[in-house]
Enzyme design. Sequence first.
Site, PDB file in Angstrom:
ATOM      1  N   HIS A 150      72.765  11.120  32.819  1.00 29.36           N
ATOM      2  CA  HIS A 150      73.753  10.712  31.687  1.00 29.36           C
ATOM      3  C   HIS A 150      75.183  10.813  32.237  1.00 29.36           C
ATOM      4  O   HIS A 150      75.479  12.096  32.752  1.00 29.36           O
ATOM      5  CB  HIS A 150      73.419  11.793  30.414  1.00 29.36           C
ATOM      6  CG  HIS A 150      72.216  11.319  29.675  1.00 29.36           C
ATOM      7  ND1 HIS A 150      72.338  11.453  28.160  1.00 29.36           N
ATOM      8  CD2 HIS A 150      71.246  10.730  30.079  1.00 29.36           C
ATOM      9  CE1 HIS A 150      71.060  10.722  28.005  1.00 29.36           C
ATOM     10  NE2 HIS A 150      70.330  10.485  28.864  1.00 29.36           N
ATOM     11  N   TYR A 179      76.524  15.010  19.689  1.00 31.88           N
ATOM     12  CA  TYR A 179      76.874  16.322  19.074  1.00 31.88           C
ATOM     13  C   TYR A 179      77.740  16.027  18.092  1.00 31.88           C
ATOM     14  O   TYR A 179      78.713  15.441  17.931  1.00 31.88           O
ATOM     15  CB  TYR A 179      77.510  17.251  19.825  1.00 31.88           C
ATOM     16  CG  TYR A 179      76.891  17.708  21.137  1.00 31.88           C
ATOM     17  CD1 TYR A 179      76.233  18.928  21.184  1.00 31.88           C
ATOM     18  CD2 TYR A 179      77.004  17.098  22.364  1.00 31.88           C
ATOM     19  CE1 TYR A 179      75.511  19.430  22.273  1.00 31.88           C
ATOM     20  CE2 TYR A 179      76.163  17.261  23.406  1.00 31.88           C
ATOM     21  CZ  TYR A 179      75.435  18.634  23.523  1.00 31.88           C
ATOM     22  OH  TYR A 179      74.665  19.099  24.469  1.00 31.88           O
ATOM     23  N   PRO A 228      72.857  27.621  22.290  1.00 38.50           N
ATOM     24  CA  PRO A 228      72.423  26.361  22.921  1.00 38.50           C
ATOM     25  C   PRO A 228      73.303  25.184  23.040  1.00 38.50           C
ATOM     26  O   PRO A 228      73.074  24.275  23.758  1.00 38.50           O
ATOM     27  CB  PRO A 228      71.175  25.991  22.416  1.00 38.50           C
ATOM     28  CG  PRO A 228      71.401  26.673  21.096  1.00 38.50           C
ATOM     29  CD  PRO A 228      71.944  27.846  20.957  1.00 38.50           C
ATOM     30  N   LYS A 266      73.746  25.498  28.211  1.00 31.74           N
ATOM     31  CA  LYS A 266      74.123  26.314  29.495  1.00 31.74           C
ATOM     32  C   LYS A 266      73.059  27.429  29.751  1.00 31.74           C
ATOM     33  O   LYS A 266      72.892  27.980  30.660  1.00 31.74           O
ATOM     34  CB  LYS A 266      75.212  26.993  29.200  1.00 31.74           C
ATOM     35  CG  LYS A 266      76.521  26.191  29.256  1.00 31.74           C
ATOM     36  CD  LYS A 266      76.840  25.571  30.688  1.00 31.74           C
ATOM     37  CE  LYS A 266      77.591  24.524  30.688  1.00 31.74           C
ATOM     38  NZ  LYS A 266      76.703  23.158  31.053  1.00 31.74           N
ATOM     39  N   TYR A 321      80.611  21.001  30.813  1.00 30.59           N
ATOM     40  CA  TYR A 321      79.462  20.520  30.511  1.00 30.59           C
ATOM     41  C   TYR A 321      78.604  20.307  31.660  1.00 30.59           C
ATOM     42  O   TYR A 321      77.563  20.549  31.865  1.00 30.59           O
ATOM     43  CB  TYR A 321      79.789  19.328  29.777  1.00 30.59           C
ATOM     44  CG  TYR A 321      78.418  19.038  28.673  1.00 30.59           C
ATOM     45  CD1 TYR A 321      78.206  19.717  27.654  1.00 30.59           C
ATOM     46  CD2 TYR A 321      77.344  18.385  29.409  1.00 30.59           C
ATOM     47  CE1 TYR A 321      76.826  19.117  26.943  1.00 30.59           C
ATOM     48  CE2 TYR A 321      76.168  17.795  28.645  1.00 30.59           C
ATOM     49  CZ  TYR A 321      75.974  18.394  27.571  1.00 30.59           C
ATOM     50  OH  TYR A 321      74.709  17.850  27.001  1.00 30.59           O
TER      51      TYR A 321
HETATM   52  P1  FAD Z   1      62.527  32.476  30.069  1.00 32.22           P
HETATM   53  O1  FAD Z   1      62.228  31.185  29.939  1.00 32.22           O
HETATM   54  O2  FAD Z   1      62.496  33.327  28.775  1.00 32.22           O
HETATM   55  O3  FAD Z   1      61.082  33.289  30.919  1.00 32.22           O
HETATM   56  C1  FAD Z   1      60.859  34.603  30.980  1.00 32.22           C
HETATM   57  C2  FAD Z   1      59.275  34.632  31.300  1.00 32.22           C
HETATM   58  O4  FAD Z   1      59.006  35.935  31.489  1.00 32.22           O
HETATM   59  C3  FAD Z   1      58.477  34.180  30.226  1.00 32.22           C
HETATM   60  O5  FAD Z   1      57.309  33.241  30.372  1.00 32.22           O
HETATM   61  C4  FAD Z   1      57.934  35.281  29.524  1.00 32.22           C
HETATM   62  O6  FAD Z   1      56.515  35.174  29.087  1.00 32.22           O
HETATM   63  C5  FAD Z   1      57.809  36.245  30.802  1.00 32.22           C
HETATM   64  N1  FAD Z   1      57.768  37.576  30.313  1.00 32.22           N
HETATM   65  C6  FAD Z   1      58.398  38.472  29.410  1.00 32.22           C
HETATM   66  N2  FAD Z   1      58.387  39.743  29.522  1.00 32.22           N
HETATM   67  C7  FAD Z   1      57.577  39.952  30.525  1.00 32.22           C
HETATM   68  C8  FAD Z   1      56.695  41.282  30.889  1.00 32.22           C
HETATM   69  N3  FAD Z   1      57.255  42.254  30.388  1.00 32.22           N
HETATM   70  N4  FAD Z   1      56.222  40.901  32.066  1.00 32.22           N
HETATM   71  C9  FAD Z   1      55.772  39.766  32.658  1.00 32.22           C
HETATM   72  N5  FAD Z   1      56.391  38.602  32.032  1.00 32.22           N
HETATM   73  C10 FAD Z   1      57.230  38.836  31.069  1.00 32.22           C
HETATM   74  N6  FAD Z   1      68.819  26.530  26.494  1.00 32.22           N
HETATM   75  C11 FAD Z   1      69.374  25.206  26.586  1.00 32.22           C
HETATM   76  O7  FAD Z   1      70.019  25.092  27.580  1.00 32.22           O
HETATM   77  N7  FAD Z   1      68.939  24.378  25.576  1.00 32.22           N
HETATM   78  C12 FAD Z   1      68.147  24.622  24.527  1.00 32.22           C
HETATM   79  O8  FAD Z   1      67.765  23.716  23.801  1.00 32.22           O
HETATM   80  C13 FAD Z   1      67.413  25.867  24.562  1.00 32.22           C
HETATM   81  N8  FAD Z   1      66.505  26.086  23.526  1.00 32.22           N
HETATM   82  C14 FAD Z   1      66.071  27.369  23.743  1.00 32.22           C
HETATM   83  C15 FAD Z   1      65.120  27.625  22.619  1.00 32.22           C
HETATM   84  C16 FAD Z   1      64.590  28.922  22.410  1.00 32.22           C
HETATM   85  C17 FAD Z   1      63.438  29.286  21.501  1.00 32.22           C
HETATM   86  C18 FAD Z   1      64.912  29.830  23.517  1.00 32.22           C
HETATM   87  C19 FAD Z   1      64.101  31.376  23.307  1.00 32.22           C
HETATM   88  C20 FAD Z   1      65.871  29.543  24.461  1.00 32.22           C
HETATM   89  C21 FAD Z   1      66.414  28.426  24.664  1.00 32.22           C
HETATM   90  N9  FAD Z   1      67.259  27.833  25.748  1.00 32.22           N
HETATM   91  C22 FAD Z   1      67.906  26.837  25.786  1.00 32.22           C
HETATM   92  C23 FAD Z   1      67.628  28.791  26.562  1.00 32.22           C
HETATM   93  C24 FAD Z   1      66.694  28.444  27.952  1.00 32.22           C
HETATM   94  O9  FAD Z   1      65.408  28.086  27.539  1.00 32.22           O
HETATM   95  C25 FAD Z   1      66.640  29.760  28.812  1.00 32.22           C
HETATM   96  O10 FAD Z   1      67.876  30.090  29.145  1.00 32.22           O
HETATM   97  C26 FAD Z   1      65.645  29.701  29.675  1.00 32.22           C
HETATM   98  O11 FAD Z   1      64.349  29.475  29.464  1.00 32.22           O
HETATM   99  C27 FAD Z   1      65.931  30.897  30.663  1.00 32.22           C
HETATM  100  O12 FAD Z   1      64.712  30.891  31.561  1.00 32.22           O
HETATM  101  P2  FAD Z   1      64.246  32.352  32.216  1.00 32.22           P
HETATM  102  O13 FAD Z   1      63.187  32.116  33.141  1.00 32.22           O
HETATM  103  O14 FAD Z   1      65.548  33.151  32.611  1.00 32.22           O
HETATM  104  O15 FAD Z   1      63.688  33.172  30.751  1.00 32.22           O
HETATM  105  C1  DHB Z   2      69.102  20.018  24.238  1.00 33.85           C
HETATM  106  C2  DHB Z   2      69.532  21.057  23.881  1.00 33.85           C
HETATM  107  C3  DHB Z   2      70.786  21.485  23.657  1.00 33.85           C
HETATM  108  O1  DHB Z   2      70.896  22.666  23.510  1.00 33.85           O
HETATM  109  C4  DHB Z   2      71.771  20.722  24.181  1.00 33.85           C
HETATM  110  O2  DHB Z   2      73.001  21.085  24.170  1.00 33.85           O
HETATM  111  C5  DHB Z   2      71.415  19.440  24.594  1.00 33.85           C
HETATM  112  C6  DHB Z   2      70.277  18.936  24.633  1.00 33.85           C
HETATM  113  C7  DHB Z   2      67.721  19.420  24.261  1.00 33.85           C
HETATM  114  O3  DHB Z   2      66.804  20.044  24.134  1.00 33.85           O
HETATM  115  O4  DHB Z   2      67.510  18.389  24.633  1.00 33.85           O
END
Ligand code: FAD
Ligand code: DHB
Length: 389
Positions: free
Chosen positions: A72, A200, A292, A296, A384
Amino acid sequence: MRTQVVIIGGGPSGLLLSQLLLRRGIDNVVLERKTRDYVLSRIRAGVLERGLLELMREAWVAGRMEREGFAHDGALIAHEGGTFHIDFKALTGHSVMVYGQTEVTRDLYDAREAAGAETLFEVEQVEIHDADGDAPYVSFRQHGETRRIDCDFVAGCDGFHGVSRQTIPLSVRREYEKTYPFGWLGILSETPPVDDELIYANSARGFALCSMRNANLSRYYIQCALSDKPEDWTDAAFWQELKRRLPGEVAERLVTGPSIEKSIAPLRSFVCEPMRWGRLFLCGDAAHIVPPTGAKGLNTAASDVHYLYNGLRQFYEEGDSEGIDRYSERALARVWKAERFSWWFSSLLHRYPDQSAFDLRMQTAELEFLRTNRAAQQAMAENYVGLPY
Ligand code: FAD
Ligand code: DHB
């Protein structure tokens, strides 16, 4: 059992770090609390910065993303019945990639399986021991048995609710937090996206976002009350509310259909300092959360992985601890900038319950400045597409 690095958490941070280390011959084990299917069922981020793409290439997991992802070059901002365009490519020379977090995670799990890498699923009662000494170990229960892994380092990639951050004593740990008085209701639907680019939208009824996964899979979000539950929202009510928040000509083009996923996420800004304690390193959501709006979350997790991976590589390959010693400082310097951008972009686009008439005028003036000023657009675009590592 013994390994070089125990990685707690099999989300995108943990899996990417593991894959990068494996490619360098650095032995590691991933511990995940849930099952693989559960991790893959979580619909989350959709926009990837170039830094994350580079890491996926370096980890040899970029093939499908290169074929199936969508570059994009810009995005649209909707306000007061019209839209304006931010041309990322013209302003920064870079684009972003639309490719779901679920797909990134699937590609990483597939690569681990192909390489015979070890993931222990459904682990419980994970505890990190002696992280501030020279011989840390991690204990846990799996399928009714208590187990222990000795290691050189522990990478806490276990998300916001994990155990790793809590292991750092309160006397050392400082946390900064801001919560927002609303959430995002998101749906996924097998319908063509309303536009080629993300939209947005700032509207008097609250924020809305039109995103996508592919030509027949759309992702839409609307700002909602924190007390709302997904089951309070029928598909018809969601589509009606989304249309009311979009400019008329966009709403007319919107193709609606049944949702295949619907969830609500609260919005939060959060940073934990430091991101290292002895031989324990925090990575991704375990250390920080952004609202979100600026896409980021996943991308900031990826920049942590970059700094930690390079620090560990330097340690094992060159015997130099400079990279791990400066990990927290380097990661946090970039984290705070992503926090600032996500906070600013959220304040620009949402309706806050306590907003005064003056605050609303400030929001409009800021949007107008962004619409008409190239320097403002460039600052937005640079953030961005992702600040350099
Ligand atoms: P996570 O994806 O949270 O992974 C952590 C992992 O650790 C999980 O699989 C969990 O099961 C595991 N875990 C937890 N505790 C333990 C333990 N005690 N022992 C072993 N394993 C454990 N970001 C965006 O940019 N856009 C979005 O639209 C967006 N939507 C989101 C929606 C939700 C509901 C959430 C929660 C987050 C969202 N985010 C979004 C943020 C993005 O998804 C996260 O920043 C990203 O998943 C971070 O990755 P991570 O691996 O650090 O953590
Ligand atoms: C999506 C989520 C976001 O938070 C964003 O800023 C852009 C896209 C998505 O889930 O596609």
